[in-house]
Design a protein around this motif. Structure first.
Motif, PDB file in Angstrom:
ATOM      1  N   GLY A 208     -15.710   6.824  -2.939  1.00 42.41           N
ATOM      2  CA  GLY A 208     -15.997   5.457  -3.160  1.00 42.41           C
ATOM      3  C   GLY A 208     -16.929   4.739  -2.114  1.00 42.41           C
ATOM      4  O   GLY A 208     -17.945   3.933  -2.351  1.00 42.41           O
ATOM      5  N   ILE A 209     -16.865   5.042  -1.031  1.00 39.30           N
ATOM      6  CA  ILE A 209     -17.646   4.806   0.369  1.00 39.30           C
ATOM      7  C   ILE A 209     -18.814   5.165   0.135  1.00 39.30           C
ATOM      8  O   ILE A 209     -20.032   4.487   0.313  1.00 39.30           O
ATOM      9  CB  ILE A 209     -17.024   4.999   1.629  1.00 39.30           C
TER      10      ILE A 209
ATOM     11  N   GLU B 213      -2.215   6.044  -0.304  1.00 43.27           N
ATOM     12  CA  GLU B 213      -3.671   5.013  -0.129  1.00 43.27           C
ATOM     13  C   GLU B 213      -3.439   4.838   1.494  1.00 43.27           C
ATOM     14  O   GLU B 213      -4.478   4.862   2.079  1.00 43.27           O
ATOM     15  CB  GLU B 213      -2.961   3.524  -0.682  1.00 43.27           C
TER      16      GLU B 213
ATOM     17  N   ASN C  48     -10.528   8.256   5.825  1.00 39.59           N
ATOM     18  CA  ASN C  48     -11.805   7.801   6.051  1.00 39.59           C
ATOM     19  C   ASN C  48     -11.944   7.484   7.522  1.00 39.59           C
ATOM     20  O   ASN C  48     -13.318   7.329   7.807  1.00 39.59           O
ATOM     21  CB  ASN C  48     -11.682   6.467   5.396  1.00 39.59           C
TER      22      ASN C  48
ATOM     23  N   VAL D  54      -5.496   7.897   2.527  1.00 39.84           N
ATOM     24  CA  VAL D  54      -6.918   7.526   2.358  1.00 39.84           C
ATOM     25  C   VAL D  54      -7.586   6.801   3.378  1.00 39.84           C
ATOM     26  O   VAL D  54      -8.411   7.055   4.066  1.00 39.84           O
ATOM     27  CB  VAL D  54      -7.076   6.594   1.138  1.00 39.84           C
TER      28      VAL D  54
ATOM     29  N   GLN E 162     -21.192   3.455  -2.437  1.00 44.38           N
ATOM     30  CA  GLN E 162     -21.396   2.284  -2.087  1.00 44.38           C
ATOM     31  C   GLN E 162     -22.808   2.351  -1.026  1.00 44.38           C
ATOM     32  O   GLN E 162     -23.780   1.462  -1.025  1.00 44.38           O
ATOM     33  CB  GLN E 162     -20.183   1.436  -1.292  1.00 44.38           C
TER      34      GLN E 162
ATOM     35  N   GLY F 104     -10.860   1.051   2.670  1.00 43.00           N
ATOM     36  CA  GLY F 104      -9.477   1.375   2.073  1.00 43.00           C
ATOM     37  C   GLY F 104      -9.704   2.298   0.982  1.00 43.00           C
ATOM     38  O   GLY F 104      -8.606   2.636   0.410  1.00 43.00           O
ATOM     39  N   GLN F 105     -10.762   3.020   0.399  1.00 45.49           N
ATOM     40  CA  GLN F 105     -10.880   3.431  -0.874  1.00 45.49           C
ATOM     41  C   GLN F 105     -10.953   4.967  -0.397  1.00 45.49           C
ATOM     42  O   GLN F 105     -11.359   5.418   0.648  1.00 45.49           O
ATOM     43  CB  GLN F 105     -11.948   3.034  -1.722  1.00 45.49           C
ATOM     44  N   GLU F 106     -11.003   5.931  -1.549  1.00 52.53           N
ATOM     45  CA  GLU F 106     -11.255   7.314  -1.426  1.00 52.53           C
ATOM     46  C   GLU F 106     -12.685   7.148  -0.782  1.00 52.53           C
ATOM     47  O   GLU F 106     -13.644   6.411  -1.010  1.00 52.53           O
ATOM     48  CB  GLU F 106     -11.296   8.107  -2.507  1.00 52.53           C
TER      49      GLU F 106
ATOM     50  N   ASP G  19      -8.542  -6.805   5.633  1.00 44.86           N
ATOM     51  CA  ASP G  19      -7.466  -7.306   4.620  1.00 44.86           C
ATOM     52  C   ASP G  19      -7.725  -8.824   4.555  1.00 44.86           C
ATOM     53  O   ASP G  19      -6.978  -9.517   4.088  1.00 44.86           O
ATOM     54  CB  ASP G  19      -5.982  -6.773   5.260  1.00 44.86           C
TER      55      ASP G  19
ATOM     56  N   ASP H  54     -15.854  -1.233   1.828  1.00 44.57           N
ATOM     57  CA  ASP H  54     -14.293  -1.056   1.641  1.00 44.57           C
ATOM     58  C   ASP H  54     -13.965   0.296   2.153  1.00 44.57           C
ATOM     59  O   ASP H  54     -14.222   1.209   1.457  1.00 44.57           O
ATOM     60  CB  ASP H  54     -13.945  -1.352   0.134  1.00 44.57           C
TER      61      ASP H  54
ATOM     62  N   MET I 210       0.841  -1.316  -0.008  1.00 41.64           N
ATOM     63  CA  MET I 210       0.092   0.226  -0.132  1.00 41.64           C
ATOM     64  C   MET I 210       0.849   1.195  -0.237  1.00 41.64           C
ATOM     65  O   MET I 210       1.759   1.379   0.880  1.00 41.64           O
ATOM     66  CB  MET I 210      -0.874   0.066   1.062  1.00 41.64           C
TER      67      MET I 210
END
Length: 347
Positions: free
Chosen positions: A335-336, A5, A12, A8, A339, A330-332, A306, A328, A1
């Motif tokens: 993106g959360i 990342e 979050n 990110v 979802q 672990g994304q920007e 993970d 997830d 990573m």
């Protein structure tokens, strides 16, 4: 990573906390979303600095403490034995015991202790450490406690000190070594000793996101009626949902999970946790029984770690629609949000 990342994931966690405690309504907290943080400790320092400064303007919590002092005038109650001792020393003073509001409360001690822990960390930016020191300057007279022996169950909240709930959560994460585990350059969500704390944060985040971003939905944490007969035993557990979304006669009950592996190994392969599945089915079946005109669906939503792969499953069973999804973290954050918006569209 990569480092980008890593940031990110760190950012979050901030968004989760901001939504969960509705701190996005505070302008100072809102601007943190655009800042860069070198580490999770750096983020905690930034949040704690703003939170302490805001609390200072509102007024730090104060509690009455009993003080005893030799005085020339009477204040409070006279300590007769102590006064007689002074008379035997030919001193014309009175020993008085009185109550006075003081800032040396347990919550303030926790604040000062955890701010000190962050100041001592090299991965906190110098300017944030300076800001924290300025905040501590306004807490003169407040003692510190052993960070390994903080009695979290001792903390009590009411209408006048509700702002401390958010600050104490930050302090909890600081004192427990944060929610991040560092493995080389890799930052992941760690399993802290009190997994319930992380689960509660995740649950509140999901609830408050829907409540804030989807006003067209009725968002509740609802107690589902069991429909039990009169005289049913009192030891039957109550059915409290984490998140219930409703749009007219369509209902989606979401049970959030943020600990343990999602799929468990069995002889026939990997399966979803039977306990998790039975729990959401109980919510849906009882809700449907109480309101037969509603279309009730159920979802188990996991925070993706993970250890597992992403899941987005849907199936029909016993007249209801069921979902199992992972979120997830672990994304920007966009993106959360996307979802979660997709979940809202299912209602």
């Amino acid at each position: 990573m990569s480092v980008a990342e890593d940031r990110v994931v760190i950012r979050n966690i901030y968004y989760m906390m901001a939504y969960a405690f509705r701190a996005l309504d505070v302008k100072e907290f809102a601007r943190l979303g655009a800042e860069r943080f070198n580490s999770f400790a750096d983020l905690m320092a930034a949040i704690l600095t703003i939170g302490m400064a805001t609390q200072r303007r509102r007024g730090f919590e104060r509690e009455y403490e009993e003080l005893t002092e030799d005085m020339h005038t009477v204040k409070g109650r006279i300590d007769v034995i102590g006064t007689m001792r002074l008379r035997s020393q030919q001193r014309c003073e009175v020993v008085c015991t009185y109550d006075e509001l003081a800032p040396d409360t347990y919550k303030n001690r926790v604040l000062k202790t955890c701010a000190g822990l962050l100041i001592a960390r090299d991965d906190v930016q110098l300017r944030r450490r300076r800001d924290l020191r300025r905040c501590l300057a306004s807490m003169e007279g407040v003692a510190v406690v052993d960070p390994h022996r903080i009695e979290w169950s001792r903390l009590r909240y009411h209408r006048n000190n509700g702002g401390y709930r958010f600050l104490m959560t930050v302090c909890y994460l600081v004192a427990h070594g944060f929610l991040m585990s560092e493995q080389g350059d890799d930052y992941r969500l760690a399993r802290i000793d009190d997994g319930q704390q992380l689960h509660t944060l995740f649950e509140h985040f999901v609830f408050q996101y829907f409540a804030r971003e989807h006003p067209e939905l009725i968002v509740r944490a609802k107690m589902v009626d069991r429909g039990a007969s009169e005289g049913a035993p009192e030891f039957l557990p109550r059915l409290w949902t984490d998140v219930t979304l409703q749009r007219r006669n369509s209902v989606l009950i979401i049970d959030t999970k943020c600990y343990g592996q999602i799929l468990q190994a069995r002889f026939e392969g990997k399966i979803l946790s039977p306990a998790h599945l039975n729990q959401i089915q109980s919510y849906v079946v009882h809700e449907s029984y109480g309101y037969p005109t509603e279309h009730v669906a159920g979802m188990v939503m996991y925070a993706l770690t993970d250890h597992d792969d992403a899941i987005c499953a849907r199936w029909e069973e016993i007249g209801h629609t069921w979902h199992c999804r992972t979120l997830d973290l672990g994304q920007e954050f966009s993106g959360i949000a996307r979802q979660l918006d997709e979940v809202a569209a299912l209602v």
